[in-house]
Design a protein around this motif. Structure first.
Motif, PDB file in Angstrom:
ATOM      1  N   UNK A   1      10.598   7.446 -22.313  1.00 59.93           N
ATOM      2  CA  UNK A   1       9.326   6.837 -22.706  1.00 59.93           C
ATOM      3  C   UNK A   1       9.032   5.529 -21.971  1.00 59.93           C
ATOM      4  N   UNK A   2      10.076   4.816 -21.519  1.00 60.58           N
ATOM      5  CA  UNK A   2       9.848   3.529 -20.869  1.00 60.58           C
ATOM      6  C   UNK A   2       9.469   3.623 -19.410  1.00 60.58           C
ATOM      7  N   UNK A   3       9.509   4.790 -18.851  1.00 62.81           N
ATOM      8  CA  UNK A   3       9.205   4.943 -17.420  1.00 62.81           C
ATOM      9  C   UNK A   3       7.718   4.767 -17.161  1.00 62.81           C
ATOM     10  N   UNK A   4       7.409   3.951 -16.164  1.00 60.39           N
ATOM     11  CA  UNK A   4       6.026   3.779 -15.715  1.00 60.39           C
ATOM     12  C   UNK A   4       5.851   4.584 -14.434  1.00 60.39           C
ATOM     13  N   UNK A   5       5.208   5.736 -14.480  1.00 57.21           N
ATOM     14  CA  UNK A   5       5.110   6.576 -13.278  1.00 57.21           C
ATOM     15  C   UNK A   5       4.437   5.889 -12.112  1.00 57.21           C
ATOM     16  N   UNK A   6       3.524   4.960 -12.408  1.00 65.33           N
ATOM     17  CA  UNK A   6       2.850   4.259 -11.324  1.00 65.33           C
ATOM     18  C   UNK A   6       3.809   3.479 -10.442  1.00 65.33           C
ATOM     19  N   UNK A   7       4.852   2.913 -11.056  1.00 62.45           N
ATOM     20  CA  UNK A   7       5.833   2.153 -10.273  1.00 62.45           C
ATOM     21  C   UNK A   7       6.545   3.059  -9.289  1.00 62.45           C
ATOM     22  N   UNK A   8       6.834   4.283  -9.689  1.00 62.38           N
ATOM     23  CA  UNK A   8       7.568   5.186  -8.819  1.00 62.38           C
ATOM     24  C   UNK A   8       6.668   5.812  -7.763  1.00 62.38           C
ATOM     25  N   UNK A   9       5.383   5.948  -8.068  1.00 57.88           N
ATOM     26  CA  UNK A   9       4.438   6.359  -7.022  1.00 57.88           C
ATOM     27  C   UNK A   9       4.365   5.273  -5.951  1.00 57.88           C
ATOM     28  N   UNK A  10       4.372   4.021  -6.395  1.00 55.92           N
ATOM     29  CA  UNK A  10       4.356   2.878  -5.489  1.00 55.92           C
ATOM     30  C   UNK A  10       5.601   2.886  -4.602  1.00 55.92           C
ATOM     31  N   UNK A  11       6.765   3.107  -5.202  1.00 55.79           N
ATOM     32  CA  UNK A  11       8.003   3.184  -4.427  1.00 55.79           C
ATOM     33  C   UNK A  11       7.938   4.347  -3.443  1.00 55.79           C
ATOM     34  N   UNK A  12       7.415   5.490  -3.887  1.00 56.89           N
ATOM     35  CA  UNK A  12       7.281   6.632  -2.994  1.00 56.89           C
ATOM     36  C   UNK A  12       6.402   6.321  -1.803  1.00 56.89           C
ATOM     37  N   UNK A  13       5.321   5.582  -2.026  1.00 54.17           N
ATOM     38  CA  UNK A  13       4.440   5.155  -0.943  1.00 54.17           C
ATOM     39  C   UNK A  13       5.224   4.357   0.092  1.00 54.17           C
ATOM     40  N   UNK A  14       6.087   3.454  -0.381  1.00 52.35           N
ATOM     41  CA  UNK A  14       6.867   2.622   0.533  1.00 52.35           C
ATOM     42  C   UNK A  14       7.903   3.435   1.288  1.00 52.35           C
TER      43      UNK A  14
ATOM     44  N   UNK B   1      -8.581   5.312   9.659  1.00 50.57           N
ATOM     45  CA  UNK B   1      -7.992   6.127   8.590  1.00 50.57           C
ATOM     46  C   UNK B   1      -7.803   5.293   7.329  1.00 50.57           C
ATOM     47  N   UNK B   2      -7.290   4.065   7.476  1.00 44.08           N
ATOM     48  CA  UNK B   2      -7.066   3.203   6.319  1.00 44.08           C
ATOM     49  C   UNK B   2      -8.377   2.867   5.605  1.00 44.08           C
ATOM     50  N   UNK B   3      -9.428   2.640   6.384  1.00 48.98           N
ATOM     51  CA  UNK B   3     -10.729   2.351   5.781  1.00 48.98           C
ATOM     52  C   UNK B   3     -11.208   3.532   4.946  1.00 48.98           C
ATOM     53  N   UNK B   4     -11.032   4.742   5.472  1.00 48.25           N
ATOM     54  CA  UNK B   4     -11.448   5.942   4.744  1.00 48.25           C
ATOM     55  C   UNK B   4     -10.600   6.152   3.493  1.00 48.25           C
ATOM     56  N   UNK B   5      -9.302   5.942   3.592  1.00 47.26           N
ATOM     57  CA  UNK B   5      -8.421   6.131   2.440  1.00 47.26           C
ATOM     58  C   UNK B   5      -8.751   5.153   1.320  1.00 47.26           C
ATOM     59  N   UNK B   6      -9.096   3.918   1.683  1.00 43.77           N
ATOM     60  CA  UNK B   6      -9.462   2.939   0.655  1.00 43.77           C
ATOM     61  C   UNK B   6     -10.720   3.382  -0.090  1.00 43.77           C
ATOM     62  N   UNK B   7     -11.706   3.886   0.631  1.00 42.05           N
ATOM     63  CA  UNK B   7     -12.935   4.350  -0.014  1.00 42.05           C
ATOM     64  C   UNK B   7     -12.702   5.595  -0.866  1.00 42.05           C
ATOM     65  N   UNK B   8     -11.721   6.403  -0.475  1.00 46.93           N
ATOM     66  CA  UNK B   8     -11.445   7.643  -1.205  1.00 46.93           C
ATOM     67  C   UNK B   8     -10.563   7.435  -2.430  1.00 46.93           C
ATOM     68  N   UNK B   9      -9.935   6.269  -2.553  1.00 44.01           N
ATOM     69  CA  UNK B   9      -8.923   6.079  -3.585  1.00 44.01           C
ATOM     70  C   UNK B   9      -9.455   6.345  -4.990  1.00 44.01           C
ATOM     71  N   UNK B  10     -10.556   5.735  -5.350  1.00 44.25           N
ATOM     72  CA  UNK B  10     -11.078   5.885  -6.715  1.00 44.25           C
ATOM     73  C   UNK B  10     -11.518   7.318  -7.000  1.00 44.25           C
TER      74      UNK B  10
ATOM     75  N   UNK C   1       0.779   8.858  -0.649  1.00 41.37           N
ATOM     76  CA  UNK C   1       1.733   9.153   0.425  1.00 41.37           C
ATOM     77  C   UNK C   1       1.087   8.990   1.799  1.00 41.37           C
ATOM     78  N   UNK C   2      -0.122   9.503   1.948  1.00 40.59           N
ATOM     79  CA  UNK C   2      -0.839   9.366   3.221  1.00 40.59           C
ATOM     80  C   UNK C   2      -1.124   7.893   3.500  1.00 40.59           C
ATOM     81  N   UNK C   3      -1.523   7.178   2.459  1.00 39.90           N
ATOM     82  CA  UNK C   3      -1.802   5.746   2.600  1.00 39.90           C
ATOM     83  C   UNK C   3      -0.555   4.999   3.044  1.00 39.90           C
TER      84      UNK C   3
END
Length: 413
Positions: free
Chosen positions: A259-272, A301-310, A325-327
């Motif tokens: 229950x204490x796991x924050x999935x967002x933190x691990x998505x962030x780590x995966x990005x790195x 590419x980075x500009x497009x990914x930022x606009x696509x994020x939301x 992951x692409x970002x």
């Protein structure tokens, strides 16, 4: 060429230092999520505080290089490791947002001297510099991924104060190791060419060479690096906090006992982690793609990914993970291209100074996006924040195009 005993000793010392600098650096955004809840302050105000902490990391690069030349690289790196660890120990005692700010400023000042000192030590002490530079970069990427992973995992079980203390321990151990490390920091000095030996040492020389650099194509490269820093720092600082509040993750159920796991933190780590691959591929690609074209393409590419994020985040967890992951891949793939651009558009005798300015732009001026991002996140919809990041990337792409058209084939002599 196999590494000598001296090369291996310096490689181990600098790889440890580089990994720990980024270990501390990338764990801070994980703590930011906790601090925002703990101290109940506006995101905009906290953004300013965190920006003041990150800013010295880049602003201190130039004086850090001067100090390394004057007092010795090994001594400065040991002080860096000890200073960063003490800063995190002070953070563990913080009871206000202003104490947090003080601890972050101390961390930034201590961390700022590492890159000029570490790179200088490798350049003067190592015979097989190319190999050790490669190992050094890999170690930094490992620290980038491990810092937030360890912080996020420990925060599941322990209070943030104890976690901050725990993260300081490797730094203290590394500083103790550095005191006893035995190597010759200038073993390769006799192999340096005459241009390297003429590195400017006086303030007058530094100012004269700085004027020459900024009167050349390097001025455009510096702006490119600064806008890359604005995108990089803004994205990585706030992404853990943003991910926590996305609809795709708010109702995520990790299962019994987790229950204490924050999935967002691990998505962030995966990005790195994916970013490590991006940096490797980007480095290989610089042999075939000119730095100008690489910069323009990846910024686009980075500009497009930022606009696509939301809009992509509203499609569910799977698409969000793919986008992150692409970002991560392209966020780090651009770095070898602007590093190559520095080498192409600066004369050999100004190379050290130019890389000092590079870190100033990347980590110093780039930290301004933390304050800007905090204001935007606190005052507007999430899409406005990512639109601002996209604008930074588009300006960077435009500067890359200008460099391509105006200067390609005419590097500084």
């Amino acid at each position: 060429m196999s590494l000598t005993a001296n090369d291996r000793a310096i490689a181990g010392f600098t790889m440890t230092g580089h990994a720990l600098v980024h270990w501390f650096e990338t764990s801070i955004p994980i703590f930011l999520v906790v601090w925002l809840a703990e101290f109940d302050v506006a995101v905009g105000l906290f953004g300013v505080i965190v920006a003041l902490g990150y800013a010295p990391f880049g602003l201190g690069a130039l004086p850090g290089g001067v100090l390394a030349d004057r007092y010795g690289t090994k001594r400065l790196i040991v002080l860096c490791l000890a200073g960063m660890s003490v800063a995190f120990l002070l953070l563990s005692l913080a009871n206000s947002i202003y104490a947090i700010g003080g601890g972050l400023v101390l961390w930034g000042v201590a961390a700022s001297v590492y890159h000029p000192a570490g790179l200088s030590l490798i350049s003067t002490g190592v015979s097989d510099r190319g190999t050790v530079f490669a190992y050094h970069g890999i170690a930094g990427n490992i620290g980038i991924a491990l810092g937030p992973f360890v912080a996020a995992t420990l925060l599941i079980f322990y209070d943030w104060e104890l976690v901050a203390t725990g993260l300081a321990v490797p730094g203290l151990l590394a500083a103790a190791y550095g005191l006893s490390a035995d190597f010759d920091p200038v073993a390769a000095a006799d192999e340096l060419d005459e241009e390297t030996e003429e590195t400017p040492s006086s303030l007058t020389d530094i100012l004269a060479n700085s004027r020459a650099l900024f009167a050349s194509a390097f001025a455009v490269v510096f702006l490119i690096v600064s806008f890359e820093g604005l995108f990089y720092r803004g994205m990585l600082t706030y992404l853990p906090e943003i991910l926590q509040d996305l609809p795709a993750l708010v109702n995520f159920d990790p299962g019994p006992g987790l229950e204490g796991i924050e999935p967002g933190d691990y998505i962030y780590v995966g990005l790195l982690v994916v970013g490590m691959g991006g940096q490797y591929v980007g480095g290989k690609a610089t042999d075939r793609v000119s730095p100008e074209r690489g910069i323009v393409g990846i910024f686009g590419v980075l500009a497009a990914l930022a606009l696509l994020f939301v809009p992509v985040s509203e499609l569910g967890l799977g698409p969000l993970v793919v986008l992150c992951c692409i970002l991560g891949f392209f966020l780090f793939a651009i770095q070898p291209f602007y590093q190559e651009a520095v080498a192409v558009y600066t004369p050999p005798e100004g190379r050290g100074l130019s890389y000092g300015y590079t870190y100033l732009g990347e980590f110093g001026f780039g930290s301004a996006s933390i304050a800007v991002g905090g204001f935007l996140l606190g005052s507007f919809e999430l899409a406005v924040f990512f639109t601002a990041l996209s604008a930074f990337a588009l300006v960077g792409a435009g500067l890359g195009a200008f460099l391509w058209v105006r200067y390609q084939g005419t590097p500084s002599e």
